[in-house]
Design a protein around this motif. Structure first.
Motif, mmCIF file in Angstrom:
data_model
loop_
_atom_site.group_PDB
_atom_site.id
_atom_site.type_symbol
_atom_site.label_atom_id
_atom_site.label_comp_id
_atom_site.label_asym_id
_atom_site.label_seq_id
_atom_site.Cartn_x
_atom_site.Cartn_y
_atom_site.Cartn_z
ATOM 1 N N ALA A 215 68.527 14.366 15.407
ATOM 2 C CA ALA A 215 67.244 14.002 16.010
ATOM 3 C C ALA A 215 66.072 14.330 15.089
ATOM 4 C CB ALA A 215 67.073 14.712 17.350
ATOM 5 N N ARG A 216 66.310 15.098 14.019
ATOM 6 C CA ARG A 216 65.237 15.416 13.078
ATOM 7 C C ARG A 216 65.362 14.636 11.779
ATOM 8 N NH1 ARG A 216 62.190 19.739 14.835
ATOM 9 N NH2 ARG A 216 61.030 19.716 12.892
ATOM 10 N N CYS A 217 66.398 13.819 11.628
ATOM 11 C CA CYS A 217 66.598 13.105 10.354
ATOM 12 C C CYS A 217 65.750 11.842 10.339
ATOM 13 C CB CYS A 217 68.069 12.745 10.166
ATOM 14 S SG CYS A 217 68.366 11.849 8.624
ATOM 15 N N ILE A 218 64.952 11.681 9.246
ATOM 16 C CA ILE A 218 64.101 10.494 9.131
ATOM 17 C C ILE A 218 64.662 9.501 8.109
ATOM 18 C CG2 ILE A 218 62.020 11.688 9.911
ATOM 19 C CD1 ILE A 218 61.152 11.913 6.957
ATOM 20 N N GLY A 219 65.855 9.771 7.620
ATOM 21 C CA GLY A 219 66.488 8.822 6.698
ATOM 22 C C GLY A 219 65.801 8.718 5.349
ATOM 23 N N CYS A 220 65.132 9.784 4.917
ATOM 24 C CA CYS A 220 64.373 9.711 3.660
ATOM 25 C C CYS A 220 65.279 9.780 2.439
ATOM 26 C CB CYS A 220 63.331 10.819 3.590
ATOM 27 S SG CYS A 220 64.007 12.476 3.361
ATOM 28 N N GLU A 221 66.512 10.242 2.636
ATOM 29 C CA GLU A 221 67.518 10.318 1.573
ATOM 30 C C GLU A 221 67.248 11.398 0.524
ATOM 31 O OE1 GLU A 221 69.996 6.603 0.634
ATOM 32 O OE2 GLU A 221 67.926 5.877 0.611
ATOM 33 N N MET B 11 71.116 5.100 8.997
ATOM 34 C CA MET B 11 69.847 5.757 8.657
ATOM 35 C C MET B 11 69.831 7.266 8.918
ATOM 36 S SD MET B 11 67.980 3.564 7.193
ATOM 37 C CE MET B 11 66.280 4.141 7.199
ATOM 38 N N ILE B 12 70.992 7.843 9.205
ATOM 39 C CA ILE B 12 71.034 9.295 9.410
ATOM 40 C C ILE B 12 72.015 9.902 8.411
ATOM 41 C CG2 ILE B 12 71.826 11.086 11.033
ATOM 42 C CD1 ILE B 12 70.501 9.422 13.228
ATOM 43 N N THR C 137 62.160 17.811 6.932
ATOM 44 C CA THR C 137 61.926 17.976 8.375
ATOM 45 C C THR C 137 62.736 19.111 8.990
ATOM 46 O OG1 THR C 137 63.676 16.424 8.969
ATOM 47 C CG2 THR C 137 61.474 15.500 8.636
ATOM 48 N N PHE D 67 57.091 24.236 11.765
ATOM 49 C CA PHE D 67 56.697 22.875 12.117
ATOM 50 C C PHE D 67 55.731 22.955 13.296
ATOM 51 C CE2 PHE D 67 60.663 22.249 9.837
ATOM 52 C CZ PHE D 67 60.335 21.194 8.995
ATOM 53 N N VAL E 127 60.155 13.624 15.896
ATOM 54 C CA VAL E 127 60.561 13.296 14.523
ATOM 55 C C VAL E 127 61.272 11.943 14.515
ATOM 56 C CG1 VAL E 127 61.855 14.074 12.506
ATOM 57 C CG2 VAL E 127 60.877 15.764 14.092
ATOM 58 N N SER E 128 62.117 11.750 15.497
ATOM 59 C CA SER E 128 62.863 10.503 15.619
ATOM 60 C C SER E 128 62.923 10.151 17.100
ATOM 61 C CB SER E 128 64.272 10.697 15.045
ATOM 62 O OG SER E 128 65.078 9.574 15.326
ATOM 63 N N THR F 143 55.194 16.665 6.734
ATOM 64 C CA THR F 143 56.054 16.866 7.902
ATOM 65 C C THR F 143 55.678 18.138 8.667
ATOM 66 O OG1 THR F 143 57.710 17.947 6.515
ATOM 67 C CG2 THR F 143 58.035 15.608 6.979
ATOM 68 N N TYR G 227 62.925 1.248 12.400
ATOM 69 C CA TYR G 227 64.020 0.427 11.897
ATOM 70 C C TYR G 227 64.977 0.127 13.040
ATOM 71 C CZ TYR G 227 66.296 5.021 11.697
ATOM 72 O OH TYR G 227 66.798 6.250 12.016
ATOM 73 N N VAL H 207 60.641 6.758 13.344
ATOM 74 C CA VAL H 207 60.767 8.073 12.696
ATOM 75 C C VAL H 207 59.501 8.371 11.899
ATOM 76 C CG1 VAL H 207 63.289 7.972 12.518
ATOM 77 C CG2 VAL H 207 61.885 7.106 10.633
ATOM 78 N N TRP H 208 59.279 9.660 11.685
ATOM 79 C CA TRP H 208 58.152 10.071 10.856
ATOM 80 C C TRP H 208 58.275 9.429 9.468
ATOM 81 C CZ3 TRP H 208 57.860 16.167 11.472
ATOM 82 C CH2 TRP H 208 57.455 16.466 12.780
ATOM 83 N N ARG I 117 58.889 5.526 -1.128
ATOM 84 C CA ARG I 117 59.034 4.269 -0.381
ATOM 85 C C ARG I 117 57.933 4.043 0.650
ATOM 86 N NH1 ARG I 117 65.251 5.065 0.517
ATOM 87 N NH2 ARG I 117 64.481 5.772 2.521
#
Lengths: 332, 350
Positions: free
Chosen positions: A176-182, A201-202, A222, B68, B77-78, B247, B258, B274-275, B282
């Motif tokens: 739930a905290r992952c924003i997929g920023c990689e 995306m996670i 995050t 945070f 966050v998501s 963040t 997405y 998402v944030w 990107r």
């Protein structure tokens, strides 16, 4: 009159037989490689009063104090007592009489990287663990080298020990905290083992590839990644330098809890006692295992050990050392 | 917040009474406060301090700043906006209960900034934020002094607030409480002893921070090429674009969205919001592979201008509320407070 010595007893008391016939050299242990600075003044005092006023810093994080006349050993041992109290007895090492110097020297000082008291990468307090290991295996006459490092960067060179303990972080993601920023995925691919990828995306972790370095926790903006507060360790074994067959240690255990690590180290000594070649002045553990074979060694190490459910044991050891042969050297 | 001071109740509660208060409140509200998560910090054996649901007073971390900010309660966050199944679309059930959030004065001002962006920035309020915002009451966690060296709320004018339903001070194992909201007052235990408590506020920052005058800054940007100032080139060498300043920030509110299709059922999926943030790669990517701010110094400049210039030009107050989380979280020790003071000096020297 010449000096008459029992060199075996001298060496067991942590004094060296040196290239100088009249002088010995005291080897001071510093378990975990960290000590209160005030103890340095006693080391200086011994070097100035009994030695030649110099100190050698060893690769095992001890101090060697050279230039001590053999006849001064009893006096040096009495002067050394406060150090033995502070660095050995205080961490739980059973010493009956601290005025007699070190009771053994075979099992070497347990070394450690600086650990998480200072280093952001470290996954545990390596000094404290090294001290608990010291209290578990010292004093002991058999030659065993152990070092503790906080992450797979292995700054203490655990891979060159009989037993190298490498801190592992059981990292967990809060999806739930992952924003997929990689950030974690890219870092793991470029700098670690490529154990992470994005799925829908996670970030997802491949447990077969993850070595528990904890880098993803450091990179995540995050706080989605964090370490499980339970500590785990990889144990690499039978690394060595030396003349015959130098090699890096191979992984024996992964994701082992501390009680497992301590129990395994306790079991080493019985195995050595049963199998060592007593016709030699000294046989290193790795060469004993070369003769006896890994399965018997593994069974001896794990005898009576209650493995934590996460722990994994190596099926085989793959060493990548070399044998020094003249054939391998170009002849001019 | 419509009550007159005479209706305000001020009491001192023992630990037991304080937990009764929380119990009573919990009958109507989910309670959110900063809590300590042992061993979950960025470095091993260090704790994380984050917002989470609480049930007892001792769970609340009242001495330290949360890593945070509480913005994630209003702006997760998501967040799944809706689920898709073939042609059908379904919105997830948001928890219908009201919420009471314990937070600092700077963060209360931060929520006003989020309101500006999500509710007042266009013809329509942003519905996902608006829905949660309507369910939230604010409980002030008093700061009598700055929490640590990172605070600069006094400089940003966010050290004081009266926009709270209740306020609390942890005082040697007891809780001093001021309740101003009619709905919350009945939750006080009957045994509560009256006390002379109104919250105090910090009156000085640990180090002076000079906020640039927004109009002078605008002229510096428009007429004097301030974006080309060498200070940004210096940040280009220091910033690693990790995005933590964004963040951890109470007021950064950028997001992206997405759609995904479930691996085991590709005709079903969801849209997630998402944030996103201006320091993370990107953020400015466009079709054809273009990106406006590839260089980290320009990201730092963009963020800084947004916090102390652009937002002000639109809403008449600075976006930054001086909570100090950006400074506390930066792994490269870049201090935003130092940056804006440096901008002030540049303007003075002009």
């Amino acid at each position: 009159m010449s000096t008459d010595l029992n060199t075996k007893l001298i060496m067991r008391n942590a004094y060296r037989i040196t290239s100088d016939r009249r002088h010995t050299c005291l080897r001071v242990r510093v378990p975990g490689g960290h000590l209160e600075a005030r103890h340095l003044s006693l080391i200086q005092h011994i070097a100035d009063t009994y030695g030649n006023g110099t100190v050698h810093i060893t690769t095992r994080q001890g101090f060697e104090i050279p230039g001590i006349p053999y006849e001064m050993i009893p006096e040096v041992n009495r002067a050394l007592a406060p150090l033995l109290e502070a660095l050995e007895v205080a961490i739980g090492v059973p010493l009956d009489d601290t005025t007699q110097g070190y009771p053994a020297a075979g099992t070497r000082n347990v070394a450690a990287c600086i650990g998480n008291r200072v280093c952001p990468f470290a996954n545990n307090d390596t000094t404290a663990l090294a001290q608990r290991i010291e209290a578990t295996i010292f004093p002991n006459h058999y030659h065993v080298k152990v070092a503790v490092t906080g992450c797979p960067n292995d700054c203490i060179k655990a891979h060159l020990q009989d037993f190298g303990i490498i801190g592992q972080a059981a990292v967990e993601i809060d999806a739930a905290r992952c924003i997929g920023c990689e950030a974690c995925v890219t870092n793991c691919r470029k700098r670690v083992t490529g154990a992470l990828e994005l799925q829908n995306m996670i970030a997802v972790r491949d447990a077969q590839r993850c070595i528990g370095c904890g880098e993803c926790v450091l990179k995540c903006p995050t706080g989605a990644w964090s370490r499980n507060p339970h500590k785990f360790f990889r144990m690499v074994i039978l690394g060595r330098t030396g003349k015959k067959n130098p090699r890096l240690a191979a992984t024996f255990l992964e994701w082992a809890a501390e009680p497992v690590i301590l129990a395994v180290l306790r079991n080493v000594y019985k195995f050595i006692d049963e199998h060592i070649d007593r016709s030699l002045p000294k046989e290193h553990l790795g060469y004993i295992v070369d003769r006896i074979g890994y399965p018997a060694f593994r069974d001896a190490l794990l005898d009576g050990v209650a493995l934590n459910p996460q722990a994994r044991v190596a099926e085989r050891l793959d060493f990548h050392g070399y044998w020094h042969t003249a054939d391998g050297i170009m002849q001019w | 917040m419509h009550d007159t001071p005479s209706e305000t109740r001020r009491v001192r509660l023992s630990c037991e009474e304080a937990d009764i208060l929380l119990d009573n409140l919990a009958a109507h509200y989910r309670l959110f406060a900063p809590v300590r998560l042992p061993g979950r910090g960025r470095f091993s054996d260090q704790d994380a301090i984050r917002y989470a649901e609480v049930h007892t007073v001792h769970e609340i971390e009242h001495a330290r700043r949360s890593h945070f900010s509480p913005k994630e309660i209003l702006f997760p966050v998501s967040q799944t906006l809706f689920y898709l199944m073939d042609d059908a679309l379904q919105e997830p059930q948001d928890d219908p209960r009201d919420m009471l959030v314990f937070l600092r004065a700077c963060d209360i001002h931060g929520i006003a900034r989020l309101d500006d962006i999500f509710l007042n920035n266009g013809p329509e309020p942003e519905p996902y934020y608006a829905r949660r915002r309507a369910r939230i009451k604010l409980a002030l966690l008093e700061c009598r002094h700055s929490l640590d060296e990172h605070c600069f709320c006094v400089a940003m004018g966010t050290n004081r607030t009266d926009a709270y339903a209740m306020a609390v001070r942890c005082d040697e194992g007891q809780l001093l409480v001021e309740v101003r909201d009619d709905d919350l007052r009945p939750a006080l235990p009957a045994s509560a002893a009256p006390a002379d408590f109104t919250p105090e506020f910090p009156t000085a920052d640990p180090q002076p921070v000079v906020v640039p005058d927004a109009d002078r800054l605008q002229s510096a940007i428009r007429d004097h090429g301030f974006f080309a100032h060498p200070m940004w080139a210096d940040y280009a060498k220091r910033c690693i674009a990790c995005g933590r300043c964004n963040t951890h920030c109470m007021t950064c509110s950028c997001f992206t969205a997405y759609d995904i299709a479930y691996t085991e059922q590709p005709n079903a999926g969801e849209r997630r919001r998402v944030w996103a943030s201006c320091h993370i790669d990107r953020f400015t990517d466009m079709a054809g592979g273009h990106a406006f701010r590839d260089e980290n110094g320009s990201r730092m400049r963009f963020k800084t201008m947004h916090k102390i210039h652009d937002f002000y030009q639109r809403f008449g107050r600075h976006m930054c509320v001086g909570c100090g989380r950006c400074d506390a979280s930066c792994p490269e020790y870049i201090s935003f407070a130092t940056c804006i003071s440096a901008i002030s000096r540049v303007l003075e020297e002009r």
